[in-house]
Scaffold this active site. Structure first.
Site, PDB file in Angstrom:
ATOM      1  N   LYS A 136       0.844  -1.196   0.000  1.00 47.51           N
ATOM      2  CA  LYS A 136       0.000   0.000   0.000  1.00 47.51           C
ATOM      3  C   LYS A 136       0.879   1.247   0.000  1.00 47.51           C
ATOM      4  O   LYS A 136       1.979   1.229   0.556  1.00 47.51           O
ATOM      5  CB  LYS A 136      -0.876   0.019   1.265  1.00 47.51           C
ATOM      6  N   ARG A 187     -10.238 -11.820   2.248  1.00 50.62           N
ATOM      7  CA  ARG A 187     -11.114 -12.891   1.760  1.00 50.62           C
ATOM      8  C   ARG A 187     -10.412 -14.244   1.760  1.00 50.62           C
ATOM      9  O   ARG A 187     -11.056 -15.279   1.872  1.00 50.62           O
ATOM     10  CB  ARG A 187     -11.635 -12.522   0.363  1.00 50.62           C
TER      11      ARG A 187
HETATM   12  N1  BES Z   1      -7.983  -4.041   4.641  1.00 48.58           N
HETATM   13  C1  BES Z   1      -8.245  -3.632   3.323  1.00 48.58           C
HETATM   14  C2  BES Z   1      -9.590  -2.914   3.183  1.00 48.58           C
HETATM   15  C3  BES Z   1      -9.636  -1.499   3.681  1.00 48.58           C
HETATM   16  C4  BES Z   1      -9.242  -0.463   2.877  1.00 48.58           C
HETATM   17  C5  BES Z   1     -10.146  -1.210   4.931  1.00 48.58           C
HETATM   18  C6  BES Z   1      -9.333   0.835   3.321  1.00 48.58           C
HETATM   19  C7  BES Z   1     -10.248   0.085   5.404  1.00 48.58           C
HETATM   20  C8  BES Z   1      -9.831   1.123   4.564  1.00 48.58           C
HETATM   21  C9  BES Z   1      -8.284  -4.841   2.384  1.00 48.58           C
HETATM   22  O1  BES Z   1      -7.466  -5.885   2.725  1.00 48.58           O
HETATM   23  C10 BES Z   1      -7.822  -4.359   1.036  1.00 48.58           C
HETATM   24  O2  BES Z   1      -6.698  -3.976   0.936  1.00 48.58           O
HETATM   25  N2  BES Z   1      -8.720  -4.401   0.065  1.00 48.58           N
HETATM   26  C11 BES Z   1      -8.407  -3.976  -1.231  1.00 48.58           C
HETATM   27  C12 BES Z   1      -9.027  -4.972  -2.178  1.00 48.58           C
HETATM   28  C13 BES Z   1      -8.594  -4.824  -3.609  1.00 48.58           C
HETATM   29  C14 BES Z   1      -7.118  -5.111  -3.739  1.00 48.58           C
HETATM   30  C15 BES Z   1      -9.411  -5.785  -4.420  1.00 48.58           C
HETATM   31  C16 BES Z   1      -8.997  -2.590  -1.437  1.00 48.58           C
HETATM   32  O3  BES Z   1     -10.066  -2.311  -0.907  1.00 48.58           O
HETATM   33  O4  BES Z   1      -8.348  -1.779  -2.095  1.00 48.58           O
HETATM   34 MN    MN Z   2      -5.507  -5.649   1.919  1.00 51.46          MN
END
Ligand code: BES
Ligand code: MN
Ligand code: ZN
Length: 484
Positions: free
Chosen positions: A260, A335
């Site tokens: 990230k 997931r």
């Molecule tokens: N933990 C994150 C989701 C999240 C994002 C929670 C922002 C709170 C604030 C999750 O693991 C994630 O990174 N999801 C990705 C999924 C994508 C790569 C399909 C996302 O939401 O960008």
């Molecule tokens: Mn994630």
């Protein structure tokens, strides 16, 4: 010296619940005393006109501090028109904040809704301070409720239990990620289970290999800290129905190899275990509140880290039960860890499965920080969740589990891939989970938005919110299976 990382105890609120008592008499004069009143009501010998000329109109959350000749003040607190449970919780929180300089509080209540009042006061005064030399806030020691009615004692007890659950969930999520690792989470869960009448089994890396939990193991592959699957059980005598809760316990989500960016959202990723924390917190109060239902919780704990041993884009992992998943994005890790537990849950043939996860940034974009996403395969179960959400003021909104998007998860080389296209991310994430629940009634709560609060408002303190703990506790206490 500062607490060492391993010796750190992230659960102080669980150990220091304020003392809540019910007193139908005139009660303690040495407490800052709240009086709740609606528009046009008189109080403390002051007419509505006199109050209005002091600027107090009884609007929800409005407060007027009246000094007394001696001792702490009386605090008039507005309830607004037609106050219900939600307004009582909000007003009680407004009172507790106006009395933030006092550690002993009393609150005069109309009959009923003592539960919401206790929740409002205790949650408004929640403070995460174990890592500060001095917190700068006055800790709440006692709350005396002046309320009539036979229900009051029980309501106050429920309010204390509900608030304590949320405080524990907040503590767990607020705890920094290198202090609350998956292994430490399991130790905390064992301590809490022992004290609250839950059975616990902890599955370490070896046990997970034995079970073929390739989702949790895969996400953990890049980590220096080992994974833990924690299974909690509450089984009261004579229970007929069985609810299984599955929680995402990503102790820190760096994104893995799909690292990230170093932005403000990344900086909140210690809270990526909020689903698991909410389940542990809710379950810790089941015995205290004599829940008649059998409840099992799966907490899927690991961090998601990049390293030379981390999952790579294009890797294929195998979930418990054998389904294979092509990992096209290592940041869609939630997931993967949930899938193992969903399959384990289905094997137990429960009446329902509810999962809770900070799953998608898309959910935060769609519903914002106040409302959680709700999806599932069973409308009766989702209606029950909506009812529990209303009762606890932890709002949810249903999103469609639309199978027209399902083919976005088709993989050329595995049974599934772990990400769809750029649109409808919360829906495709839920469609992924659905692949693992078979025909069991199932609902999914996406708390990516609601797990974190940037601004404090009333009982919703700033930082990690503990969202879901009270909702799940309420659901467990009111759950009606399909067979009734
Ligand atoms: N933990 C994150 C989701 C999240 C994002 C929670 C922002 C709170 C604030 C999750 O693991 C994630 O990174 N999801 C990705 C999924 C994508 C790569 C399909 C996302 O939401 O960008
Ligand atoms: Mn994630
Ligand atoms: Zn995540």
């Amino acid at each position: 010296m500062a607490a060492t990382l391993n010796g750190f105890n992230p659960v102080p609120s669980w150990q220091h619940t304020p003392k809540v008592t019910v007193d139908s008499g005139s009660g303690a004069l040495n407490a800052a005393t709240g009086v709740l009143l609606g528009p046009g009501e008189a109080a403390e010998g002051l007419s509505p006109d006199a109050l209005a000329s002091a600027g107090f109109k009884g609007q929800l959350g409005q407060t007027l501090v009246l000094p007394r000749a001696e001792g702490p003040p009386v605090i008039l607190t507005g309830l607004g028109e037609n106050a219900g449970t939600k307004e009582i919780r909000d007003a009680a929180a407004a009172f507790a904040l106006a009395a933030r300089g006092h550690s002993d509080l009393a609150l005069n209540l109309p009959a009923g809704d003592a539960q919401a009042a206790v929740e409002g006061v205790l949650l408004a005064r929640y403070d995460y301070s174990p890592l500060k030399k001095s917190s700068g806030t006055v800790e709440l020691h006692s709350l005396t409720l002046r309320v009539r009615g036979e229900q009051a004692e029980l309501d106050a007890k429920r309010g204390t239990a509900f608030a304590s659950a949320t405080a524990l969930a907040r503590d767990l999520a607020n705890a920094p990620p290198s202090r609350l690792t998956a292994a430490r989470m399991a130790e905390c869960a064992a301590e809490i289970a022992g004290a609250t009448g839950l059975q616990i089994e902890v599955f370490d890396k070896e046990a997970l290999i034995e079970l073929g939990c390739g989702g949790l193991l895969g996400v953990n592959a890049g980590s220096a800290d080992p994974p833990r699957m924690i299974r909690l059980r509450y089984k009261p005598e004579g229970s007929e129905k069985h609810l299984i809760l599955v929680g995402k316990g990503v102790m820190y989500d760096s994104g893995g190899i799909a690292l990230k960016p170093a932005d403000a959202v990344h900086a909140t990723m210690k809270n990526d275990m909020s689903g698991a924390g909410a389940i542990l917190a809710a379950m810790s109060m089941l015995s205290e509140l004599d829940c008649p239902l059998a409840v099992t919780g799966y907490l899927m704990c690991t961090d998601n880290m990049p390293s030379g041993t981390a999952l790579k884009m294009g890797d294929v992992i195998s979930i418990h039960g054998g389904k294979t998943v092509e990992v096209v994005n290592t940041d869609a890790e939630g997931r993967l860890v949930m899938a193992d537990a969903l399959v384990m849950a289905v094997e137990e043939k429960p009446d329902a499965i509810v999962d809770i996860a900070t799953l998608t940034g898309a959910c935060l974009r769609t519903l914002g920080p106040e409302v959680a996403g709700l999806l599932g395969n069973n409308s009766s179960l989702m209606r029950q969740i909506e009812t529990a959400a209303m009762a606890t003021d932890e709002p949810v909104w249903q999103l469609p589990l639309d199978h027209r998007y399902r083919d976005q998860l088709d993989s050329d080389i595995a049974d599934l891939k772990n990400m769809g296209g750029i649109n409808a991310g919360s829906i495709t994430a839920a469609l992924f989970l659905e692949e693992f629940v078979g025909k069991v009634p199932w609902a999914h709560l996406d708390i990516a938005g609601t797990a974190q609060n940037d601004v404090a408002s009333l009982w919703r303190t700033k930082g990690c919110t503990g969202f879901g703990a009270r909702l799940l506790l309420e659901l467990a206490l009111t759950f009606q299976g399909q067979r009734s």
